[in-house]
Design a protein around this motif. Structure first.
Motif: not given
Length: 249
Positions: A131-135, A170-174, A241-245
Motif C-alpha cells: 500500500l505504502e509503495d503505491m502511494v 500469498y494473498r491478493p490485495p484487499w 474493514k476492521d480486519l483489513w486494518e
C-alpha cells in the motif's frame, strides 16, 4: 474500426502486451498503416500505445507524430513501482526508474503524453508495504506522468504467484487498500487522472474484501476511475474493514 462503426467519437488503445514501438513486434510498415488509418478518421480523438521505455526515443516518437499529425498521442509504460528493488526482485521488469524518467521526458518533449502503470502487491510484500509503495510510487512518478493506472495483482495459472498462493504464502490485495491509495493520491494530485480497474474483484484469485462488500467496493473503484470524484470512495464501509486494518498492523 468496424466494431466502432456506430460511435461518433472514440479513443483507440493499442495494447500489444509488449511494445508497439519495437519494430520486431510491430514492423515499421504496419505501424505506419495503423497510424495513418487512425489519423484519417476524424472520430478518433486520441491514440494510446503500450511500450517499454527502451523503445521510447525521439526517432520513434517523431515517426509516430509524422503520421498522427496533431491528433493527441499517448504512450503507456509499465513502471509498476518507483522502487528499483521491488521492480527487480518482485517483478523482474529489466529496467530502472531512471530509464522510465528518461523515456517520459523524451515523450513529453515530443508532444506525447505519458500513462504510467503501477502494480499493487507483487510478491514478497506485506499488505502495508505494498500500500505504502503505491502511494510513494505515485508521488515520485507524478512529475513524469499525465495518467496513472494502478493494477491489482491477481493469480494467473502456471505462475510462481500461483505456487505461493497454493501454499498459503500469498494473498491478493484487499480492495480496501486500493481505496485508501486512490483517496490519498487523488488528494495529493487533484489534476492528475488516477484510475484502477480491479480485474477479478471478489474472487479468491482476485483482489477482494469479504463476500458481502467486494462487488460494491469494486464498482465504486470503477466509478471513481471514470469520474475522478473522490466522494465515490468516501461513503464505503463494511465490518471487514476492521480486519483489513488489523492486517495492516
Amino acid at each position: 474500426m468496424k466494431k466502432a462503426s456506430g460511435f461518433e467519437e472514440f479513443m483507440v488503445k493499442i495494447f500489444t502486451s509488449g511494445s508497439f514501438l519495437d519494430i520486431r513486434e510491430v514492423p515499421l510498415d504496419v505501424r505506419h498503416r495503423i497510424l495513418a488509418t487512425l489519423e484519417e478518421d476524424s472520430r478518433v480523438v486520441k491514440v494510446l500505445v503500450e511500450t517499454r521505455p527502451e523503445f521510447v526515443n525521439e526517432e520513434n516518437l517523431l515517426d509516430c507524430r509524422n503520421f498522427l499529425k496533431d491528433k493527441p498521442f499517448e504512450i503507456a509504460m509499465g513502471l509498476e513501482t518507483s522502487s528499483d528493488l521491488i521492480r527487480k526482485d518482485s517483478i523482474n521488469k529489466g529496467f530502472t526508474f531512471e530509464d522510465f524518467k528518461r523515456a517520459a521526458t523524451v515523450a513529453r518533449d515530443n508532444n506525447t503524453t505519458v500513462k504510467t502503470y503501477l502494480m499493487l502487491k507483487p510478491l514478497f510484500l506485506s499488505e502495508r508495504q505494498s500500500l505504502e509503495d503505491m502511494v510513494k510510487s505515485v508521488r515520485e512518478a507524478a512529475p513524469y506522468s499525465d495518467t496513472f493506472s494502478i493494477n491489482l495483482c491477481n493469480i494467473q495459472n502456471g505462475t510462481f504467484v500461483e505456487k505461493l498462493w497454493h501454499k498459503g504464502q500469498y494473498r491478493p490485495p484487499w480492495l480496501w487498500s486500493i481505496v485508501d491509495i486512490l483517496k490519498r493520491t487523488k488528494k495529493d494530485f487533484p489534476d492528475v487522472v488516477i484510475t484502477s480497474d480491479p480485474v477479478g474483484a471478489g474472487s479468491k484469485r482476485g483482489p477482494h474484501n469479504c463476500k458481502k462488500c467486494s462487488r460494491d467496493v469494486a464498482d465504486a473503484i470503477r466509478q471513481f476511475s471514470l469520474t475522478q470524484d473522490i466522494s465515490c470512495l468516501e461513503v464505503l464501509d463494511c465490518e471487514c474493514k476492521d480486519l483489513w486494518e488489523c492486517v495492516l498492523q
